[in-house]
Design an enzyme around this catalytic site. Structure first.
Site, PDB file in Angstrom:
ATOM      1  NE  ARG A  36      -4.332  -1.522   1.658  1.00  0.00           N
ATOM      2  CZ  ARG A  36      -5.330  -1.873   2.452  1.00  0.00           C
ATOM      3  NH1 ARG A  36      -5.216  -1.747   3.760  1.00  0.00           N
ATOM      4  NH2 ARG A  36      -6.455  -2.327   1.945  1.00  0.00           N
ATOM      5  CE  LYS A 197     -19.581 -14.433   8.154  1.00  0.00           C
ATOM      6  NZ  LYS A 197     -19.787 -13.212   8.957  1.00  0.00           N
ATOM      7  N   GLY A 350      -9.196  -8.648   0.354  1.00  0.00           N
ATOM      8  CA  GLY A 350      -8.034  -8.764   1.243  1.00  0.00           C
ATOM      9  C   GLY A 350      -7.337 -10.104   1.122  1.00  0.00           C
ATOM     10  N   GLY A 373     -13.100  -3.915   0.989  1.00  0.00           N
ATOM     11  CA  GLY A 373     -14.526  -3.607   1.157  1.00  0.00           C
ATOM     12  C   GLY A 373     -15.019  -2.518   0.221  1.00  0.00           C
TER      13      GLY A 373
HETATM   14  P1  ADP Z   1     -11.562 -11.855   0.576  1.00  0.00           P
HETATM   15  O1  ADP Z   1     -10.849 -11.224   1.744  1.00  0.00           O
HETATM   16  O2  ADP Z   1     -10.634 -12.157  -0.572  1.00  0.00           O
HETATM   17  O3  ADP Z   1     -12.771 -11.076   0.165  1.00  0.00           O
HETATM   18  P2  ADP Z   1     -13.042 -13.599   2.354  1.00  0.00           P
HETATM   19  O4  ADP Z   1     -12.638 -12.752   3.510  1.00  0.00           O
HETATM   20  O5  ADP Z   1     -14.460 -13.596   1.948  1.00  0.00           O
HETATM   21  O6  ADP Z   1     -12.098 -13.300   1.078  1.00  0.00           O
HETATM   22  O7  ADP Z   1     -12.697 -15.126   2.697  1.00  0.00           O
HETATM   23  C1  ADP Z   1     -11.399 -15.569   2.957  1.00  0.00           C
HETATM   24  C2  ADP Z   1     -11.379 -16.698   3.952  1.00  0.00           C
HETATM   25  O8  ADP Z   1     -12.239 -17.758   3.576  1.00  0.00           O
HETATM   26  C3  ADP Z   1     -10.000 -17.294   4.056  1.00  0.00           C
HETATM   27  O9  ADP Z   1      -9.478 -17.029   5.333  1.00  0.00           O
HETATM   28  C4  ADP Z   1     -10.210 -18.777   3.814  1.00  0.00           C
HETATM   29  O10 ADP Z   1      -9.469 -19.582   4.705  1.00  0.00           O
HETATM   30  C5  ADP Z   1     -11.682 -18.958   4.072  1.00  0.00           C
HETATM   31  N1  ADP Z   1     -12.212 -20.131   3.349  1.00  0.00           N
HETATM   32  C6  ADP Z   1     -12.137 -20.393   2.033  1.00  0.00           C
HETATM   33  N2  ADP Z   1     -12.691 -21.561   1.739  1.00  0.00           N
HETATM   34  C7  ADP Z   1     -13.126 -22.095   2.910  1.00  0.00           C
HETATM   35  C8  ADP Z   1     -13.777 -23.318   3.262  1.00  0.00           C
HETATM   36  N3  ADP Z   1     -14.093 -24.219   2.342  1.00  0.00           N
HETATM   37  N4  ADP Z   1     -14.071 -23.513   4.572  1.00  0.00           N
HETATM   38  C9  ADP Z   1     -13.756 -22.581   5.495  1.00  0.00           C
HETATM   39  N5  ADP Z   1     -13.128 -21.418   5.221  1.00  0.00           N
HETATM   40  C10 ADP Z   1     -12.822 -21.166   3.946  1.00  0.00           C
HETATM   41 MG    MG Z   2     -11.268 -11.243   3.861  1.00  0.00          MG
END
Ligand code: ADP
Ligand code: MG
Length: 396
Positions: A36, A197, A350, A373
């Site tokens: 960053r 989620k 992230g 976000g």
């Molecule tokens: P981003 O930050 O890229 O938007 P998220 O915060 O939505 O992504 O999700 C990332 C997290 O989801 C990671 O820490 C990863 O370990 C978890 N994750 C991915 N697949 C699974 C799974 N099948 N079961 C539990 N956790 C998961």
């Molecule tokens: Mg995340």
């Protein structure tokens, strides 16, 4: 709407207040990931070349409305100085006589970093008194912190209302990359969504159902979709409150020209641990008490193929628990397919950005969003206060 940038306004010799995103990870008083800070260098260097006095503002972490040594920007000043190869002066407050004196002593091309903006409780309230205190330090305001633009704070939005303003280059890049895929995506347009989620990302899914040709689903989110279809997901992470929205998304997809694609196989484990026993099973046949922690090899190949044939790809959210080696293959496959893709590739989020960095393919992407976000809200169609507050290019 394209925003005025520092190149569209006369900045020469001015005192410029720049909102940057120095919300970086720290460990033992050192910056552990300076991406960053690096992302802010083009704007800072441009302003220095124009003979500006550059006054930088940022938040870091979530201090509880007061000074907290754990969140001081001192380590950032140190790293920034190394990257710019000049001494960067850092003051220990955001406003006040000490700050005003330091600002008054600046010469052309000097860089001054103010303390963590969230040490001042007025920042998150967008308090006009704080805006006025800061505005006295500068002749103009530049916002280069797209990732903080979803907040209407004093340093992200308030200052734009009282000083002549413009976007920095990082802000310009982030908005242009997202506008590119929202306004005129090249087809086939493939979206890869994973992560934790469904409920976090349902509006993003909804928007892309109108824009994309395929949405490939992975991560924990896939199990909410599979369960919503009545399949056995064992002890996989499922969001009960997400089942209904998953069904709605599947319904919408059935009526649209966009395919919503779910994994056909998954890597199941008997424990949420690096040392767990694992097996590859059909996506709807996860044994009871086992949990799906990654997409399976067949799915990884199918997703990689879809990405390979895309003219435009957007990826948010890891395909599995990539932080643990046995469940990283799906995320790695997507990262490598994107790196090899000849189309336009954009990664946001992230953890997905962390994955791309970990696998060493960040520089093979057309755009790696620092937005987190803010990017997701922008994709959902929200007006980001920090972006909206900046003048449009054709505005007088
Ligand atoms: P981003 O930050 O890229 O938007 P998220 O915060 O939505 O992504 O999700 C990332 C997290 O989801 C990671 O820490 C990863 O370990 C978890 N994750 C991915 N697949 C699974 C799974 N099948 N079961 C539990 N956790 C998961
Ligand atoms: Mg995340």
């Amino acid at each position: 709407m394209a925003k005025k940038t520092v190149k569209d306004v006369d900045v020469a010799g001015k005192r410029v207040l720049v909102r940057v995103d120095f919300n970086v990870p720290l460990k033992e008083g050192r910056v552990t990931d300076d991406s960053r800070i690096r992302a802010s260098l083009p704007t800072i260097q441009y302003l220095r070349e124009q003979g500006c006095r550059v006054i930088l503002m940022s938040h870091l972490g979530r201090p509880k409305g007061g000074p907290d040594p754990a969140f001081t920007l001192d380590p950032v000043a140190m790293r920034l100085g190394q990257l710019l190869e000049i001494p960067v002066r850092k003051v220990s407050a955001l406003t006040g006589p000490g700050v005003e004196a330091a600002a008054a002593e600046m010469g052309a091309g000097d860089v001054l970093l103010l303390e963590n903006s969230r040490f001042d409780p007025r920042e998150t309230k967008n308090d006009p008194a704080l805006v006025a205190d800061l505005a006295r330090l500068g002749d103009m305001y530049v916002n280069d912190a797209f990732s903080a633009a979803h907040r209407a704070h004093a340093t992200t939005a308030g200052l734009a209302a009282v000083l002549p303003s413009a976007a920095g280059f990082q802000m310009e890049k982030e908005v242009a990359a997202l506008d590119g895929l929202l306004r005129e995506p090249k087809h086939p347009f493939v979206v890869v969504l994973g992560g934790a989620k469904v409920t976090d990302k349902i509006k993003v899914i909804d928007r892309f159902l109108d824009l994309a040709d395929q949405i490939l689903i992975g991560g924990a989110m896939a199990f909410t979709f599979l369960k919503a279809q009545g399949l056995s997901v064992g002890a996989s992470k499922v969001e009960e409150e997400g089942l209904e929205v998953a069904l709605q998304a599947l319904d919408k997809a059935a009526e649209s020209s966009c395919r919503l694609v779910l994994p056909t196989d998954v890597v199941a484990a008997d424990d949420f641990a690096e040392t767990a026993a694992t097996r590859v099973v059909a996506a709807g046949e996860v044994p009871e008490e086992w949990m799906g922690l990654d997409i399976g090899p067949e799915t990884a190949v199918a997703y990689a193929q879809a990405i390979g044939g895309a003219a435009e790809v957007f990826w948010n959210g890891p395909m599995g628990v990539f932080e643990m080696a046995p469940f990283a293959a799906g995320t790695l496959a997507v990262a490598e397919a994107m790196a090899a893709c000849a189309g336009v590739t954009v990664v946001g989020g992230g953890d997905s950005v962390a994955a791309v960095n970990k696998f060493g393919v960040a520089d093979k992407m057309d755009h790696v969003s620092m937005g987190g976000g803010a990017s997701l809200e922008y994709i959902e169609g929200a007006d980001l206060p920090g972006v909206v507050a900046l003048p449009d290019k054709d505005q007088a």
